[in-house]
Design a protein around this motif. Structure first.
Motif, mmCIF file in Angstrom:
data_model
loop_
_atom_site.group_PDB
_atom_site.id
_atom_site.type_symbol
_atom_site.label_atom_id
_atom_site.label_comp_id
_atom_site.label_asym_id
_atom_site.label_seq_id
_atom_site.Cartn_x
_atom_site.Cartn_y
_atom_site.Cartn_z
ATOM 1 N N PHE A 68 0.855 -1.184 0.000
ATOM 2 C CA PHE A 68 0.000 0.000 0.000
ATOM 3 C C PHE A 68 0.894 1.237 0.000
ATOM 4 C CE2 PHE A 68 0.587 -1.832 4.183
ATOM 5 C CZ PHE A 68 1.206 -0.800 4.871
ATOM 6 N N ALA A 69 0.347 2.336 -0.510
ATOM 7 C CA ALA A 69 1.090 3.588 -0.557
ATOM 8 C C ALA A 69 1.201 4.180 0.851
ATOM 9 C CB ALA A 69 0.388 4.577 -1.482
ATOM 10 N N LEU A 70 2.268 4.949 1.059
ATOM 11 C CA LEU A 70 2.428 5.688 2.309
ATOM 12 C C LEU A 70 3.261 6.925 2.017
ATOM 13 C CD1 LEU A 70 5.571 4.920 3.194
ATOM 14 C CD2 LEU A 70 4.477 2.924 4.118
ATOM 15 N N THR A 71 3.433 7.764 3.030
ATOM 16 C CA THR A 71 4.206 8.994 2.873
ATOM 17 C C THR A 71 5.396 8.952 3.810
ATOM 18 O OG1 THR A 71 2.229 10.246 2.297
ATOM 19 C CG2 THR A 71 4.121 11.514 3.055
ATOM 20 N N LEU A 72 6.587 9.169 3.252
ATOM 21 C CA LEU A 72 7.785 9.323 4.075
ATOM 22 C C LEU A 72 7.713 10.720 4.676
ATOM 23 C CD1 LEU A 72 10.557 8.268 5.008
ATOM 24 C CD2 LEU A 72 11.504 9.208 2.904
ATOM 25 N N SER A 73 7.470 10.797 5.975
ATOM 26 C CA SER A 73 7.197 12.101 6.584
ATOM 27 C C SER A 73 8.416 12.746 7.231
ATOM 28 C CB SER A 73 6.051 11.983 7.591
ATOM 29 O OG SER A 73 6.312 10.975 8.536
ATOM 30 N N THR A 74 9.330 11.962 7.824
ATOM 31 C CA THR A 74 10.499 12.561 8.476
ATOM 32 C C THR A 74 11.720 11.661 8.350
ATOM 33 O OG1 THR A 74 10.012 11.550 10.615
ATOM 34 C CG2 THR A 74 9.131 13.757 10.246
ATOM 35 N N GLY A 94 7.299 14.664 3.558
ATOM 36 C CA GLY A 94 6.035 14.587 2.834
ATOM 37 C C GLY A 94 6.202 13.949 1.470
ATOM 38 N N LEU A 95 7.123 12.969 1.360
ATOM 39 C CA LEU A 95 7.405 12.317 0.088
ATOM 40 C C LEU A 95 6.489 11.110 -0.102
ATOM 41 C CD1 LEU A 95 9.363 12.154 -2.379
ATOM 42 C CD2 LEU A 95 10.751 10.612 -0.969
ATOM 43 N N PRO A 96 5.575 11.160 -1.093
ATOM 44 C CA PRO A 96 4.685 10.025 -1.314
ATOM 45 C C PRO A 96 5.454 8.849 -1.900
ATOM 46 C CG PRO A 96 4.216 11.777 -2.898
ATOM 47 C CD PRO A 96 5.308 12.266 -1.995
ATOM 48 N N LEU A 97 5.188 7.655 -1.361
ATOM 49 C CA LEU A 97 5.823 6.433 -1.846
ATOM 50 C C LEU A 97 4.733 5.455 -2.267
ATOM 51 C CD1 LEU A 97 8.482 5.959 0.982
ATOM 52 C CD2 LEU A 97 8.834 6.951 -1.289
ATOM 53 N N GLN A 98 4.735 5.091 -3.528
ATOM 54 C CA GLN A 98 3.744 4.151 -4.046
ATOM 55 C C GLN A 98 4.066 2.735 -3.559
ATOM 56 O OE1 GLN A 98 0.998 5.252 -5.559
ATOM 57 N NE2 GLN A 98 1.914 7.238 -5.127
ATOM 58 N N ALA A 99 3.085 1.883 -3.549
ATOM 59 C CA ALA A 99 3.245 0.503 -3.095
ATOM 60 C C ALA A 99 4.297 -0.216 -3.928
ATOM 61 C CB ALA A 99 1.915 -0.235 -3.204
ATOM 62 N N ASN A 100 5.232 -0.878 -3.252
ATOM 63 C CA ASN A 100 6.258 -1.704 -3.888
ATOM 64 C C ASN A 100 7.038 -0.972 -4.976
ATOM 65 O OD1 ASN A 100 5.679 -4.164 -2.401
ATOM 66 N ND2 ASN A 100 3.757 -4.159 -3.536
ATOM 67 N N GLU A 101 7.258 0.327 -4.812
ATOM 68 C CA GLU A 101 8.020 1.092 -5.795
ATOM 69 C C GLU A 101 9.163 1.825 -5.120
ATOM 70 O OE1 GLU A 101 5.832 3.539 -8.485
ATOM 71 O OE2 GLU A 101 4.566 1.882 -9.123
ATOM 72 N N GLN A 102 10.096 2.286 -5.960
ATOM 73 C CA GLN A 102 11.282 2.985 -5.500
ATOM 74 C C GLN A 102 11.263 4.419 -6.027
ATOM 75 O OE1 GLN A 102 15.332 1.856 -7.017
ATOM 76 N NE2 GLN A 102 15.322 0.720 -5.089
ATOM 77 N N THR A 103 11.725 5.365 -5.193
ATOM 78 C CA THR A 103 11.765 6.775 -5.559
ATOM 79 C C THR A 103 13.152 7.320 -5.253
ATOM 80 O OG1 THR A 103 9.428 7.028 -5.016
ATOM 81 C CG2 THR A 103 10.726 9.037 -5.109
ATOM 82 N N GLY A 148 -1.585 4.162 10.813
ATOM 83 C CA GLY A 148 -0.822 4.918 11.799
ATOM 84 C C GLY A 148 0.363 5.671 11.240
ATOM 85 N N THR A 149 1.173 6.186 12.167
ATOM 86 C CA THR A 149 2.357 6.982 11.819
ATOM 87 C C THR A 149 3.573 6.416 12.551
ATOM 88 O OG1 THR A 149 1.797 8.554 13.550
ATOM 89 C CG2 THR A 149 1.075 9.102 11.308
ATOM 90 N N PRO A 150 4.010 5.222 12.195
ATOM 91 C CA PRO A 150 5.128 4.611 12.911
ATOM 92 C C PRO A 150 6.462 5.286 12.603
ATOM 93 C CG PRO A 150 4.462 3.207 11.096
ATOM 94 C CD PRO A 150 3.462 4.339 11.179
ATOM 95 N N THR A 151 7.385 5.161 13.558
ATOM 96 C CA THR A 151 8.761 5.623 13.414
ATOM 97 C C THR A 151 9.668 4.413 13.540
ATOM 98 O OG1 THR A 151 8.195 7.762 14.371
ATOM 99 C CG2 THR A 151 10.518 7.167 14.363
ATOM 100 N N PHE A 152 10.681 4.336 12.685
ATOM 101 C CA PHE A 152 11.607 3.211 12.669
ATOM 102 C C PHE A 152 13.013 3.696 13.005
ATOM 103 C CE2 PHE A 152 8.239 2.506 9.599
ATOM 104 C CZ PHE A 152 7.760 1.251 9.973
#
Length: 166
Positions: A68-74, A94-103, A148-152
């Motif tokens: 699923f898509a998500l946004t790289l927020s920080t 605020g970088l949008p990341l599409q499902a299973n794709e590379q940016t 959610g908004t997890p941090t790794f």
């Protein structure tokens, strides 16, 4: 009742129970995998801006391993040059990341030369054309919508060499 139907009902019940347990334990963020970072083939660059600051640009690739898509927020952490702390990093993206794709995207970090006593020999080597090792260590935050908004992290995000851009 048919065994296959009972088996399916049991799988559905276990799945729903697991999702409910995740939801009651602080959200579904545990279902989100961390984006994977790697260096782009372009070299990292260091630019000197007068006598007070320098800039480091790291060309990065980030992959969303989720379905699923998500946004790289920080991205938060520390830039190390030759093993020495050179700058704190705190990038709201605020970088949008599409499902299973590379940016691909650049990470720009400002380095204050007020840290000169710790970095003088590093900058001297870079200024004479030598490359210097860098590492970007820190945490990554994502916005996964209803999950959610997890941090790794903290962890090493990127590692490579930086050279002066002329």
């Amino acid at each position: 009742m048919d065994r296959a139907v009972l088996r399916r009902a049991l799988v559905i019940q276990i799945t729903l129970g697991a999702l409910w347990a995740c939801a009651t334990l602080g959200g579904l963020g545990g279902l989100v995998q961390m984006p994977r970072f790697e260096r782009d083939e372009r070299p990292a660059e260091l630019r000197l801006f007068g006598l007070t600051r320098a800039g480091v640009r790291i060309h990065a690739r980030v992959e969303n391993p989720n379905a699923f898509a998500l946004t790289l927020s920080t991205v938060r952490g520390t830039l190390l040059l030759d093993g020495r702390e050179a700058a704190d990093v705190d990038l709201p993206l605020g970088l949008p990341l599409q499902a299973n794709e590379q940016t691909e995207f650049p990470i720009d970090v400002s380095v204050s030369l007020q840290r000169l006593p710790d970095l003088a020999d590093v900058l001297a080597r870079v200024a004479t054309g030598s490359s210097v090792d860098y590492a970007l260590d820190g945490t990554v935050g994502v916005d996964a919508g209803p999950l959610g908004t997890p941090t790794f992290g903290p962890l090493n995000l990127l590692r490579g060499e930086v050279q002066v851009r002329r």
